[in-house]
Design an enzyme around this catalytic site. Structure first.
Site, mmCIF file in Angstrom:
data_model
loop_
_atom_site.group_PDB
_atom_site.id
_atom_site.type_symbol
_atom_site.label_atom_id
_atom_site.label_comp_id
_atom_site.label_asym_id
_atom_site.label_seq_id
_atom_site.Cartn_x
_atom_site.Cartn_y
_atom_site.Cartn_z
ATOM 1 N N TYR A 1 6.901 -8.871 7.790
ATOM 2 C CA TYR A 1 7.299 -7.739 6.963
ATOM 3 C C TYR A 1 6.933 -7.945 5.488
ATOM 4 C CZ TYR A 1 10.190 -3.982 5.068
ATOM 5 O OH TYR A 1 10.624 -2.873 4.404
ATOM 6 N N GLU B 1 0.192 -3.875 1.439
ATOM 7 C CA GLU B 1 0.296 -2.510 0.910
ATOM 8 C C GLU B 1 0.197 -2.514 -0.612
ATOM 9 O OE1 GLU B 1 3.854 -0.652 2.388
ATOM 10 O OE2 GLU B 1 3.538 -1.454 4.407
#
Length: 359
Positions: free
Chosen positions: A283, A290
């Site tokens: 994660y 991103e």
């Protein structure tokens, strides 16, 4: 026939006495309580072979006259109810234990263990009573069916993405980085648009999870997919697309089958461990990928003026979208902190519950 005394084993709970008489194939049984004394008489195969056996026990405290007994091929089981729910220090009124009497260690509990067993029974009964009072949802089967199909479709979609990217990576090597978007985007777009249901489901009560963590993850991914990659053609050829898509799919190929099996009340221990553990490294790496994509897009938005906000001439020509992206980077890492804390709470609660059940 010679009259003999059989071996008798005893145990107790707060409300009952249990006796196990070692006589097999018992016949002509006579069992009763008179003036707090249990009288037993019967014929069968005991310690001294086939004989008539009998014994009497005067209990320490008053018992109810009703006696339940069950004869099996191996023994006779007797249950006597106490007048009061109290723990006895011994079974008989006489301090010296009869020679034929011994503790039944198969059923033996001390007082604290018996109290714990009693509490567990009460909790179980309370749970049954509570569940019986709760009105059953007539649409529960339909809801579970819908959630099962949703998670199945998402699992198949992300599995296709993960396998496709893995095969291309082995065949093409680094060259697969540069055309990931044009190869994978259609399926990824479908999966991410469908993922909006994860915000709707808790709102309408289909699942009992918080809305905010799902909103942060789904909207954050869709922003990267449809704004950063979807609008900027230059971004579609960058290697960062590969890493973003690959990390997303690696998380989801364990998350969706876990929820899918939960819909049919099935659990695989390994899958449960992976679902609540593999996100810990993946994660943050996904959010980092991103963030790299956002940073790489800022110069392109500055140069192309895409999505810039027009301003009055007195103030300036336009407000570059890059300022919004810089603010978004701050929000992204704040969302990482919120979701990370939420996921760790879920993980701790899950494994704490499993440990308690195991004990």
């Amino acid at each position: 026939m010679q009259v003999l005394t059989p071996h008798v084993y005893w145990a107790q709970r707060h409300g009952e006495i249990y006796l196990r008489v070692e006589i097999s194939d018992a016949q002509s049984l006579s069992i009763g309580v008179e003036e707090n004394i249990l009288h037993f008489k019967g014929q069968g195969h005991g310690a001294k072979g086939e004989n008539e056996y009998e014994f009497s026990l005067e209990f320490l405290k008053p018992v109810k006259p009703e006696v339940k007994h069950k004869s099996t091929q191996r023994q006779v089981n007797i249950t006597v109810k106490k007048q009061e729910h109290v723990w006895w220090d011994r079974l008989t009124k006489q301090e010296k234990k009869p020679l034929f009497l011994a503790p039944d260690f198969d059923r033996w509990l001390d007082e604290s263990d018996a109290e714990m067993e009693l509490r567990e029974k009460e909790e179980k009964m309370n749970k049954i009573n509570t569940e019986s009072r709760v009105r059953k949802d007539p649409f529960l089967g339909l809801k579970k069916g819908f959630l099962f199909m949703y998670n199945l479709v998402q699992f198949l979609g992300y599995s296709w993405i993960f396998v496709n990217m893995t095969v291309r990576l082995f065949i093409l090597g680094e060259d697969s980085f540069y055309d990931t978007f044009h190869t994978i985007a259609e399926v990824m777009n479908f999966c991410q648009m469908l993922a909006v249901m994860e915000i709707i489901n808790p709102v309408v009560g289909l699942v009992k999870t918080g809305v905010m963590p799902a909103f942060i993850q789904v909207m954050g991914r869709n922003f990267i997919l449809f704004v950063i990659f979807g609008i900027l053609e230059d971004m579609q050829y960058k290697p960062v697309v590969f890493f973003v898509f690959y990390l997303w799919s690696m998380i989801e190929i364990f998350r969706y089958p876990f929820y899918m099996l939960a819909c049919i009340d099935t659990e695989w221990k390994l899958l449960t461990w992976l679902r609540y553990t593999i996100w810990i490294p993946l994660y943050p790496l996904g959010v980092l990928a991103e963030a790299v994509a956002v940073i790489q897009s800022i110069p392109i938005f500055d140069e192309t003026k895409l999505l810039s906000i027009p301003l009055p001439k007195a103030i300036g020509t336009s407000l570059s979208f890059s300022y919004i992206l810089q603010l978004y980077l701050v929000i992204m890492f704040l969302g990482l902190f919120i979701n990370f804390r939420h996921l760790f709470k879920q993980r701790s609660r899950r494994f704490r519950t499993k440990k308690r059940k195991a004990n």
